[in-house]
Structure formats: C-alpha cells, structure tokens
Enzyme design. Sequence first.
Site, mmCIF file in Angstrom:
data_model
loop_
_atom_site.group_PDB
_atom_site.id
_atom_site.type_symbol
_atom_site.label_atom_id
_atom_site.label_comp_id
_atom_site.label_asym_id
_atom_site.label_seq_id
_atom_site.Cartn_x
_atom_site.Cartn_y
_atom_site.Cartn_z
ATOM 1 N N ASP A 1 -8.796 -0.800 1.798
ATOM 2 C CA ASP A 1 -8.788 -0.098 0.509
ATOM 3 C C ASP A 1 -10.028 -0.452 -0.286
ATOM 4 O O ASP A 1 -10.715 0.418 -0.814
ATOM 5 C CB ASP A 1 -7.549 -0.500 -0.307
ATOM 6 C CG ASP A 1 -6.326 0.268 0.133
ATOM 7 O OD1 ASP A 1 -6.440 0.985 1.142
ATOM 8 O OD2 ASP A 1 -5.284 0.143 -0.524
ATOM 9 N N ASP B 1 0.842 -1.186 0.000
ATOM 10 C CA ASP B 1 0.000 0.000 0.000
ATOM 11 C C ASP B 1 0.883 1.244 0.000
ATOM 12 O O ASP B 1 1.677 1.455 0.914
ATOM 13 C CB ASP B 1 -0.871 -0.047 1.264
ATOM 14 C CG ASP B 1 -1.838 1.098 1.298
ATOM 15 O OD1 ASP B 1 -2.425 1.376 0.242
ATOM 16 O OD2 ASP B 1 -1.988 1.708 2.362
ATOM 17 N N THR C 1 -3.356 5.175 -3.898
ATOM 18 C CA THR C 1 -2.338 5.951 -3.210
ATOM 19 C C THR C 1 -0.988 5.841 -3.913
ATOM 20 O O THR C 1 -0.193 6.753 -3.860
ATOM 21 C CB THR C 1 -2.191 5.475 -1.762
ATOM 22 O OG1 THR C 1 -2.080 4.067 -1.773
ATOM 23 C CG2 THR C 1 -3.375 5.865 -0.958
ATOM 24 N N THR C 2 -0.748 4.710 -4.549
ATOM 25 C CA THR C 2 0.507 4.570 -5.270
ATOM 26 C C THR C 2 0.417 5.322 -6.592
ATOM 27 O O THR C 2 1.329 6.055 -6.954
ATOM 28 C CB THR C 2 0.809 3.089 -5.551
ATOM 29 O OG1 THR C 2 0.604 2.363 -4.354
ATOM 30 C CG2 THR C 2 2.207 2.910 -6.028
#
Lengths: 535, 527
Positions: free
Chosen positions: B387, B61, B94-95
């Site tokens: 997520d 994550d 998020t990445t």
Amino acid sequence: MALAFDEFGRPFIILKEQEQKTRLRGLDAHKANISAGKAVARILKTSLGPKGMDKMLSSPDGDVTITNDGATILEQMDVDNQIAKLMVDLSRSQDYEIGDGTTGVVVMAGSFLEQAERLLEHGIHPIRIAEGFEMASRIAVEHLERIAQKFEFGPANLEPLIQTCMTTLSSKIVNRCKRDLAEIAVKAVLAVADLERKDVNLDLIKVEGKVGGKLEDTELIYGIIVDKDMSHPQMPKRIEDAKIAILTCPFEPPKPKTKHKVDIDSVEKFQTLRLQEQKYFDDMVQKCKDVGASLVICQWGFDDEANHLLMHRNLPAVRWVGGVELELIAIATGGRIVPRFQELTPEKLGKAGLVREKSFGTTKDRMLYIEHCANSRAVTIFIRGGNKMIIEETKRSIHDALCVARNLIRNNSIVYGGGSAEISCSVAVEAAADRYPGVEQYAIRAFADALDSIPMALAENSGLQPIETLSAVKSQQIKENNPFYGIDCNDVGTNDMCEQNVFETLIGKQQQILLATQVVKMILKIDDVISPSEY
Amino acid sequence: MAVEKIFKDEASEEKGERARMASFVGAMAIADLVKTTLGPKGMDKILQSTGRGRAVTVTNDGATILKSLHIDNPAAKVLVDISKVQDDEVGDGTTSVVVLAGELLREAEKLVASKIHPMTIISGFRMAAECARNALLQKVVDNGADSEKFKSDLMKIARTTLSSKILSQDKEHFAKLAVDAVMRLKGSTNLESIQIIKKPGGSLKDSFLDEGFILDKKIGIGQPKRIENAKILVANTAMDTDKVKIYGARVRVDSMSRVAEIEGAEKEKMREKVQKIIAHGINCFVNRQLIYNFPEELFADAGILAIEHADFDGIERLALVTGGEIASTFDNPESVKLGHCKLIEEIMIGEDKLIHFSGVEMGQACTIVLRGASHHVLDEAERSLHDALCVLSQTVNDSRVLLGGGWPEMVMAKEVDELARKTPGKKSHAIEAFSRALLAIPTIIADNAGLDSAELIAQLRAEHHKEGCTAGIDVLSGSVGDMAELGISEAFKVKQAVLLSATEAAEMILRVDEIITCAPRRREDRM
C-alpha cells in the site's frame, strides 16, 4: 383438457401425451398472453426517460449488471414465459436495427396490449383489433414523416448530431458527462462514416474499456488500442514511424495440414533436422527484417528462440493478437494481413506514426496504442471508469449513441423527443379514427390512447403528475398547432422540445411503432396455448 | 386473471422500495463490516478460507477483507468492486472508499424516507462531489519542484499510510524503506522492480532494503560461491533435452545401438549448446527453465555459476537490474548484451541461503527483505508495505499533497455545507447529506481510537471556520492537533479517487429500483 369422443365413446387422441399438457384457449389464452406481455412492459416502464431508474441484474453466476438499457435488461432476465420471450425478441430486434429506443418499444407494445385487452372484453374480434392497430400504425408513421424535420450537418457543424446523441445519453448513468461522450461518439462515427454512400460501418469503431480513472478520462483515439504488450520485456516501448508486418502465421516451424511423420533413424538425420530447425527460425526473422518491418504483430505465439531472435535483431513484436483486432489494425494502418512469411513484401506493411505501450495504475496492466495511422478510418473509444459495472454500462450507452449518430447519417430526419412525437401522433390518429366506418374505429382510437402511455410514463418517472401534465401538453399542441411540445422532464421550464434541443431520429421512432404493432398483432392472433404441464 | 409467471422457477424479482431497501442494507452492512479497521487505531480482521487447510489471514486492508468475502447481495458486490479498483488504481484508501460510499447511502436512505426522489438526491450528490473536489484542489500543496521538501512529503505520506497498519510500531523504519525504494524507481510506477522477500524469523525491525538484487535460489553444487566482477547471461531456454521442434518428427530405430547413437547425438547437442553459452565469456548463467544434471556439471567444470528455475519475474527483474538481455539463442556471442555486477555471493538470511547480486549497473531495482515473527505477520507487512509503495509511486507522478487526519474531509464538508446553503430546491438536502457523510469519516476514526467523537468533531468544525486552518484529529494524544506540525499528510490522488469512486458507486446503487436475480446455475451433483 377437453376431450373429443367418437360415436362409440372412445376418446380421440389429438396431441401426443395429451394428459400431460395444459392448454389455454380462446379468451383465456388471450388474457394470459396479454398479462404476460404487460408484466414485461411494466418492468421496463420505470427505466424510460432521463429520470428513469436502473435495474440491477444478478446473473446465474452471481455477476452483477446495473443497466438502464432495455435490450440488456430483457436479455439477462431469465425469462421463461413464451410471450415474454417475444417481447425480449422485440427489444432485441430494435437494438439490432436501430440501436436505441429499446425500452420505449417494449413499453409501447405493453400499452397496445393493455388497450387490446379492453377491446376484447367488449367482444371485438382479435383480428379486427389487429387490423385496426395496423391501420393506425400506418397513420402514425405517415404523420411522423410529416412532422419530421431535416437538419443539415457537416464536418463543420456537428452541433445537431451532438445534441441528438446527448438526448440518448441523458437517460443513462453517464449523463454527468454526456456532452463529452456525445462529442466522442459523433467524432468517432464521422471518422469512419462514408458520407457519400451515407453508410457507417460501426465495426470500425472499437470500444475498449479499462477499469480505473474516471469517466471524464474517456478518450477517442484515432488509431487502435490492443490489450497486449510486447512479447519480450526488453523490447522498446515506443516506436515512431512504425512499419508493421501483420502476420497470421506462427513463428514456429510449419505444421503441414496433411498427416505426416518424419522418422529419425540415424544420427545424421537428427543433425540435419536440427540445423534445419535453426535455419527456419533465422529465415523467418530475416524475412521480416528484409522487407523493412519495424514491428511485427502476430496472431499466434512465438517460440522462445524466435522471440529472442526478434529481440536480438531489434524487431519488436506483439503476439496473440485476436483476429478482429488484427483486421482493425490492418484497416487502420493500410497493411495487408500476411498468412505466410514467403509472401511478405514491403508494400504489404502497414504504417503507423507512433506505437507506444502505456501502463495503468499499480498493477502491471499495459496496453499498446497504435496511433497516427496511414488510414485513420478505424478509431477506438477508450473508456475509463470507477468500476467494472460503470464501464460496461458506458459501453452500452456509447453503443446507443453511436447507433443514433449512424442513423442520422443514413437519414437526417429527426422528430422531437420528450414524448412530443407520440402525443402528436396520438392526436393525429384520434382525428383519423372517425373516418373509418367499421369496428376498426375502436381499435384505432385505442391505439391513440396507447400512444399516450409513453409521455405518461415519462412524466411519471420525472415526478410530475402524469395525467395532468399530459392533458396540458396535449391541449397546448392542439391549440397552437405545434407538434413540438413534450414533457419537461428536466424541469427546465419550457415544454418546447425545440428549445430544449431534445431530438430523436425519425427512423428510430417509426421503427418503434411498426415493431411494437407487429408483435402485438402476433400476440393477438394466438388463441390456443399448449404447453407441457409441470410435473 | 392472475399475472402469469414470466420468470424461470428460481429467478426472483424485487421491486421499488423493497429493492432499494435491499441494496441499501447490503451496502451499509459491508461498510459497517470494514468500518472498524479505519484509522490508526483501527482493528484487524481474521479471515478463514473455506478451502482445504483453512488458511488464516489477519489483515487491516479493506480490499483484502472484501476480496475474500462471499457475498450474495448485488449492491454489496458493487462496493467490493470499487474497493478492488481503488486497490488497483492507487493502492490505498480501500477502506475509506467503502466507508464513504456506505455513509452516502445511509444518508440517502433517510432522504428517500422523507420522500425525495432518488434522481434529485443523485444530482445533489454530483454537485457536492464536484464542489468537494474543487475545495481540495484549492488547498493542495505541491512541493514537486523542491526535491528536499518533496522527500519529506513522501516520508510523511508513508508514515501516515503505515500508521494504520501492523507496521505502525516501526513506521519510521518502514517509511524510510518505502521512500528509498520508490525514489530509486525515478518516477516509474512499475512496482515490479521492487522485490519483496519474506523470511520468517527475527523481528519486523530487522527488515532491510538491499540496493542490489536477491534471488531466492541456491547455487548449484560444486560451483563457485562467490564471484567478483560477474558477467551474467540471463536466459530463457530449455536445458533439459533440447527437442527437435519440427512437427511430426519422431525417433524410429531398429536396434539398441542406434538408440545409443542418437542419445549420444543428443548429448553432443547439449554439450554444443553449453559450449556456445560458455563462449560468451560469462561466469554466471541464470536460466528460467530447469537445468539438468548433465549441463549443470558442464557448467561446474567451466567454473560457471549456473542458477536454474528462476521464475519469470525473477528473470525479468534480474535482466532489468543487471542490464543484460534475456537470451534464448546463443549463436552470436559478440552481440548479446551481458549483464554485469560487482559481486555475486551466497548469503544467509535466517536459515535460508539466497543469492545476492550487489553493485549492479542499473540502480532502479532493489529488494526489500521483510523479517517477522510469523507468516501472518509477514503477509500483512507485505500488504501494508505494498500500500505504502503504491501511494508513494503515485505521489511521485502527481506530487500534490494534502494534510491527513480527517483534515481533507473537514475542508470538503465545510465547502459542501456552504454550497448547500446557496442552492435552492430539494437538492440542497442532498448536498447537506453529502457533507454529513464526509464528516462521518473523521467521526469513525475518532470512534475507533476510543475518543469522544462528538466532542472532537465539534471542536474541529469550529477550528475549520478560521481561514487556513490545519487542524485535524491527533489520535495519539486524543485531541485536535495541527496536522502540518504533526507531519500527517496524504496524497491528493488517493483522496480524489476515494471521493469520486464512492460517489459514483452510491449513485449507481441509488438509481436501481428493481433487482432481478436469475436462477443460480446448477452445478452438476458430484457423486
């Protein structure tokens, strides 16, 4: 360090621990001071104008701030030099007084210093330079008054106000949605403005930010937002036609200020005390209920028991609301802040059309909206943005825009931006210089040159040829006798700032010139710097 | 005369090109760091904390990785910040957001090197971002009205999100878990009411969704282990010694016998309180605070199940689930709303005893029990599931859906490219660069999967020049595939947030031309 000797050859000791101090005097002192002032101005120079760059500041704790606002940059810069600190103060006082133009004032002071240095090399006495600057600044301020224009605005015609705020915002990172933000700022200021007294209390405008969403989601709320939630998770999340009791006393047993002790020495006393305590909680809640409140906002916390009682009696409550927010709520809802339960009366309750709790994103952030208030004189600007830094920067930008709008309400004179006012002043000062017979003439002429530095910096930051552009604009101004020509920073194709709708407030500009001159005068008067040397 | 030093001793200043280089390099380093975790075949990172115990986290994550890094470069901090916000706001992507911002800056660096002013680049980026967003808006599919289709959309999104995580082996199972859980929320985004309990042991496949509520507590000794038709009182009250709260009160006695009397009175008070609670006609009492032995014994005598020290979240959820209110005073039993459930029993998961409330009134809440081989696996599983839950709950509110597998990036890149051709002036270089940065994302996904990215992207580009194309990268077969057929979907809201925050961050870093670092605050030297 020069030492003085008496007739027997013994040194006079004038300063305490003289050997440990360094001392600069005369021309050296002037030059050192000027170069420090210039260094600060040079840092800010690239931030000027719509194409100005930002600075990234890393605080002692490692927090990052990215900003374009002169006052903020200087404040966080960790400056050590005394003269540099003066410049920081200069920018701060512009911020307090006007709120905008904090970068411009420092750049201006820097260029005054630069000119002064040249004159000093010619051997002109610093005081004469300072006096010349003073005269020149008077000429410039008077000239500004002459070229200023008044414009009319009213609740129906906000356009001029919005345009001015847009000029301010266009140099910030938020210029993507400057139109929206300018409208928000103008509406907020008008909502709290006292048009008759021509005054605006900016304290009534609360600027609240929350990370997430995008800048376009920024909104103006005619009411108050409090970053709190209901004290009990099961209280209603939405209250219509709320009657709000605003309390500054805790839902707890009283704590007399005088020192006291209640001694329990028998079972009976223990029992009565217990009953009293229970009754006390009951009374408090009953009082609120009796006066007809449907929402309790409290500055302090509640006991678990009080909390449940409130919940039980269907009386939603918010706890730990800050003092400033409490005051704003009181103003907005027309309620009175009540310091004691005994003094609660129905008249003292505030009224709001709608109170609701709203949650954001995936975390459990909740905020309380108090809207449709009895008195809409308090408003909130609620900023959303991609990250913390954007929000902080937007807050600062909105603050600038609010200040500009306020200044316009106080005094509706404007001058045109884009460096046009400076160029025009420079021309006027230059022309006036010849009428002064003394040495001051040189200083006045130097002042005129220094004023040119602002449009020059603007042009440079916008990627134009600075000297070429400036001379073209200047000759155009003189030829057509029109003080509205400035630097075309945004590549629109015209130099006429009137057409581009780039305005600045008259008082802002005047203040810039006056403040910058004052500081420069102060710096010029210093001829001796004594500081503890490093050890 | 040399320029006087104006800063404090350890403060430093970097100007112009140097400052810009420093921020570009910092930002790109961060992007490169998380780059390899992108996509279904992305790799994980091991993070070791510097604290005592050297706790180890294995994760994929982006937000978790970046959160745990100690970063000195201010530009890098901006990227860490956007990834955190992305996590808070939509929970996933998020990445991607960091990688996209990094790619934008990489492209910007080239432009700056060829003497294009940063402000021109920024205005080009803005136009491009706007255009890309519109391109996505045109292509979104909204099945919000059709509940059958919508559910299958949700399943697809859940599968896509989970496929890049540790749960990818059992993604079908977990996608179903997540969708079921979110559907129970009925549109609220309050993920609080989904409880996740982690119990090591078993395999990931043994994880299950429980309709009721599981409280990780033990039942008091001597109390019934199973209650049918339970009436539950949820409370937050002190059950130790009920102190007199009036300020300044203290006990002052002059003999031992008096002490005993007062102690007796205290005990009496407690007994009264317990009596009052019992008078509510309950057979289960859950308290947030501790219950001391004495009252516990009283409850046991009355045949009431008493559960102590349920934490605050537990209490709130339990109140929500059973429909009772959280009580702190017990004087009016008739008006307190009690919670109900069909059955309370003690169950065993692995080796732990838990209390299970089933047949609850409000169907909103549920519990997901995760099983797995080790704590690390469980932690990562929880993050992945979180997520997925976040994305799903956001999608329930905004039901617009896009295809996945690099499809949105291709669509945006195509539109942006077209815009670049139409725009006169230097800006068009920036717009073109934006489209290249967008293409970098499918390229990285392909690279991470060990595929021939250059070949694949070229094929994809060709495919996308046809109208209504649904082609994307099929990582499993290693070729260009039809995303609609493969059922790979992503939420529009996530993609939009990625696009906008990445552009915003890149813009912010580009605007900087000077970095001033204050002297670090001195810590007091510990002796």
